[in-house]
Design a protein around this motif. Structure first.
Motif, PDB file in Angstrom:
ATOM      1  N   PRO A  71       0.842  -1.183   0.000  1.00 45.79           N
ATOM      2  CA  PRO A  71       0.000   0.000   0.000  1.00 45.79           C
ATOM      3  C   PRO A  71       0.888   1.247   0.000  1.00 45.79           C
ATOM      4  CG  PRO A  71      -0.710  -1.551   1.687  1.00 45.79           C
ATOM      5  CD  PRO A  71       0.615  -2.026   1.166  1.00 45.79           C
ATOM      6  N   PRO A  72       0.573   2.238  -0.818  1.00 47.35           N
ATOM      7  CA  PRO A  72       1.416   3.434  -0.899  1.00 47.35           C
ATOM      8  C   PRO A  72       1.209   4.361   0.291  1.00 47.35           C
ATOM      9  CG  PRO A  72      -0.503   3.677  -2.282  1.00 47.35           C
ATOM     10  CD  PRO A  72      -0.555   2.283  -1.710  1.00 47.35           C
ATOM     11  N   PHE A 111      10.532   6.092   3.443  1.00 45.00           N
ATOM     12  CA  PHE A 111      11.094   6.156   2.096  1.00 45.00           C
ATOM     13  C   PHE A 111      10.852   4.858   1.349  1.00 45.00           C
ATOM     14  CE2 PHE A 111      14.506   4.560   4.806  1.00 45.00           C
ATOM     15  CZ  PHE A 111      15.062   3.518   4.065  1.00 45.00           C
ATOM     16  N   ALA A 112      10.826   4.979   0.027  1.00 48.77           N
ATOM     17  CA  ALA A 112      10.711   3.810  -0.847  1.00 48.77           C
ATOM     18  C   ALA A 112      12.108   3.455  -1.336  1.00 48.77           C
ATOM     19  CB  ALA A 112       9.803   4.130  -2.030  1.00 48.77           C
ATOM     20  N   PHE A 113      12.308   2.178  -1.632  1.00 48.98           N
ATOM     21  CA  PHE A 113      13.597   1.735  -2.154  1.00 48.98           C
ATOM     22  C   PHE A 113      13.368   0.578  -3.110  1.00 48.98           C
ATOM     23  CE2 PHE A 113      12.716  -0.447   1.774  1.00 48.98           C
ATOM     24  CZ  PHE A 113      13.061  -1.768   1.532  1.00 48.98           C
ATOM     25  N   LYS A 114      14.287   0.430  -4.065  1.00 47.48           N
ATOM     26  CA  LYS A 114      14.153  -0.606  -5.089  1.00 47.48           C
ATOM     27  C   LYS A 114      15.095  -1.774  -4.873  1.00 47.48           C
ATOM     28  CE  LYS A 114      12.544   2.623  -8.517  1.00 47.48           C
ATOM     29  NZ  LYS A 114      13.007   3.645  -9.405  1.00 47.48           N
ATOM     30  N   ASN A 115      16.154  -1.571  -4.078  1.00 46.18           N
ATOM     31  CA  ASN A 115      17.134  -2.639  -3.868  1.00 46.18           C
ATOM     32  C   ASN A 115      17.892  -2.388  -2.568  1.00 46.18           C
ATOM     33  OD1 ASN A 115      19.209  -0.688  -4.466  1.00 46.18           O
ATOM     34  ND2 ASN A 115      18.799  -1.037  -6.635  1.00 46.18           N
ATOM     35  N   ALA A 116      18.761  -3.305  -2.213  1.00 44.63           N
ATOM     36  CA  ALA A 116      19.491  -3.214  -0.951  1.00 44.63           C
ATOM     37  C   ALA A 116      20.390  -1.984  -0.908  1.00 44.63           C
ATOM     38  CB  ALA A 116      20.308  -4.487  -0.735  1.00 44.63           C
ATOM     39  N   ALA A 117      21.031  -1.660  -2.015  1.00 43.48           N
ATOM     40  CA  ALA A 117      21.921  -0.494  -2.038  1.00 43.48           C
ATOM     41  C   ALA A 117      21.154   0.801  -1.778  1.00 43.48           C
ATOM     42  CB  ALA A 117      22.658  -0.426  -3.373  1.00 43.48           C
ATOM     43  N   GLU A 118      19.981   0.929  -2.374  1.00 40.15           N
ATOM     44  CA  GLU A 118      19.166   2.130  -2.170  1.00 40.15           C
ATOM     45  C   GLU A 118      18.649   2.177  -0.727  1.00 40.15           C
ATOM     46  OE1 GLU A 118      15.583   4.635  -4.344  1.00 40.15           O
ATOM     47  OE2 GLU A 118      15.910   2.555  -4.927  1.00 40.15           O
ATOM     48  N   VAL A 153       8.196  -2.811   5.005  1.00 41.82           N
ATOM     49  CA  VAL A 153       7.123  -3.607   4.429  1.00 41.82           C
ATOM     50  C   VAL A 153       7.417  -3.597   2.938  1.00 41.82           C
ATOM     51  CG1 VAL A 153       4.655  -3.844   4.006  1.00 41.82           C
ATOM     52  CG2 VAL A 153       5.459  -2.995   6.219  1.00 41.82           C
ATOM     53  N   ALA A 154       7.939  -4.720   2.463  1.00 44.56           N
ATOM     54  CA  ALA A 154       8.372  -4.852   1.062  1.00 44.56           C
ATOM     55  C   ALA A 154       9.305  -3.700   0.709  1.00 44.56           C
ATOM     56  CB  ALA A 154       7.184  -4.994   0.149  1.00 44.56           C
ATOM     57  N   GLY A 155       8.984  -2.871  -0.266  1.00 43.34           N
ATOM     58  CA  GLY A 155       9.884  -1.838  -0.752  1.00 43.34           C
ATOM     59  C   GLY A 155       9.694  -0.467  -0.145  1.00 43.34           C
ATOM     60  N   ARG A 156       9.277  -0.407   1.102  1.00 41.66           N
ATOM     61  CA  ARG A 156       9.099   0.872   1.794  1.00 41.66           C
ATOM     62  C   ARG A 156       9.581   0.697   3.226  1.00 41.66           C
ATOM     63  NH1 ARG A 156       6.411   5.465   0.318  1.00 41.66           N
ATOM     64  NH2 ARG A 156       5.399   6.633   1.964  1.00 41.66           N
ATOM     65  N   ALA A 157      10.189   1.746   3.781  1.00 35.30           N
ATOM     66  CA  ALA A 157      10.713   1.667   5.147  1.00 35.30           C
ATOM     67  C   ALA A 157      10.333   2.906   5.930  1.00 35.30           C
ATOM     68  CB  ALA A 157      12.234   1.526   5.113  1.00 35.30           C
ATOM     69  N   GLY A 158      10.125   2.715   7.236  1.00 33.78           N
ATOM     70  CA  GLY A 158       9.878   3.815   8.156  1.00 33.78           C
ATOM     71  C   GLY A 158      11.014   3.881   9.160  1.00 33.78           C
ATOM     72  N   VAL A 159      11.366   5.096   9.589  1.00 37.96           N
ATOM     73  CA  VAL A 159      12.464   5.308  10.524  1.00 37.96           C
ATOM     74  C   VAL A 159      11.998   6.254  11.627  1.00 37.96           C
ATOM     75  CG1 VAL A 159      14.859   6.084  10.794  1.00 37.96           C
ATOM     76  CG2 VAL A 159      14.108   5.120   8.601  1.00 37.96           C
ATOM     77  N   ALA A 160      12.309   5.892  12.872  1.00 39.04           N
ATOM     78  CA  ALA A 160      12.002   6.764  14.009  1.00 39.04           C
ATOM     79  C   ALA A 160      13.037   6.545  15.099  1.00 39.04           C
ATOM     80  CB  ALA A 160      10.605   6.481  14.558  1.00 39.04           C
ATOM     81  N   LEU A 161      13.328   7.591  15.835  1.00 45.56           N
ATOM     82  CA  LEU A 161      14.249   7.519  16.974  1.00 45.56           C
ATOM     83  C   LEU A 161      13.425   7.599  18.244  1.00 45.56           C
ATOM     84  CD1 LEU A 161      17.276   7.475  17.791  1.00 45.56           C
ATOM     85  CD2 LEU A 161      17.133   9.979  17.952  1.00 45.56           C
ATOM     86  N   TRP A 162      13.587   6.587  19.111  1.00 48.61           N
ATOM     87  CA  TRP A 162      12.831   6.523  20.357  1.00 48.61           C
ATOM     88  C   TRP A 162      13.780   6.537  21.536  1.00 48.61           C
ATOM     89  CZ3 TRP A 162       7.986   7.421  19.423  1.00 48.61           C
ATOM     90  CH2 TRP A 162       7.415   7.002  18.230  1.00 48.61           C
TER      91      TRP A 162
END
Length: 193
Positions: free
Chosen positions: A15-16, A89-96, A170-179
């Motif tokens: 889901p976008p 952010f979205a990513f297409k591969n491990a390097a991205e 979740v598949a090709g999208r990642a979330g980042v947070a500092l707790w």
């Protein structure tokens, strides 16, 4: 295509535009969907008991969700984890993935100055594409290097730490947070410990 996420399957499965991940307690999607409706539309993912949603302001969502849980603690019977993210952010591969997650992680250097921390990656999907221990180690080392270069060394610590940098995919999208450790104790539904 080794190391690549198929654009066709990616578009069909992810889901976008999400900035919150919700891990459901068994078959409770309908209940969670109703409970979270005031903040956004909860959407299923291809991963068992994992849903996502987009909220206008993750910080406001967290405050309001905490108030709702304080008022009705039973809300958490339908959801084991509810995690809003500051960066997505979205990513297409491990390097991205590695490049984008590193850039975001380094933006936290001022907060991590002289502090203890560790990176926690919760990867869903991407088996054989992203290695959780390798990426956690890579980001830990990038942060340690940046902190040392800035003259404010930090240290990796897993117990009684000052901060946890949480990344979830979740598949090709990642979330980042500092707790902070205090956040994690106060909000156990973050599940980042």
């Amino acid at each position: 295509m080794s190391g690549e996420i198929s654009p066709v399957s990616h578009a069909q499965r992810v889901p976008p535009d999400w900035n919150v991940i919700v891990t459901l307690a068994e078959p409770t999607f309908r209940i969670a969907h109703k409970l979270l409706a005031r903040w956004g539309q909860l959407r299923r993912t291809e991963h068992h008991n994992v849903a996502v949603m987009a909220v206008a302001d993750p910080a406001s969502f967290l405050r309001e969700f905490v108030a709702a849980v304080d008022e009705s603690p039973g809300i958490l019977n339908a959801m084991s984890h509810v995690v809003p993210f500051e960066h997505v952010f979205a990513f297409k591969n491990a390097a991205e993935f590695e490049a984008k997650s590193r850039e975001i992680a380094l933006s936290y250097v001022p907060q991590l100055a002289g502090m203890s921390f560790h990176v926690r990656l919760r990867r869903r999907g991407l088996k054989g594409i992203i290695s959780t221990p390798e990426e956690e180690r890579f980001l830990d080392e990038a942060l340690l290097g940046a902190l040392t270069a800035a003259g404010n060394p930090g240290r990796i610590r897993f117990d009684d730490t000052d901060y946890v940098l949480l990344i979830e995919t979740v598949a090709g999208r990642a979330g980042v947070a500092l707790w902070t450790e205090e956040d994690l104790k106060r909000y156990p539904f973050l599940g980042a410990a």
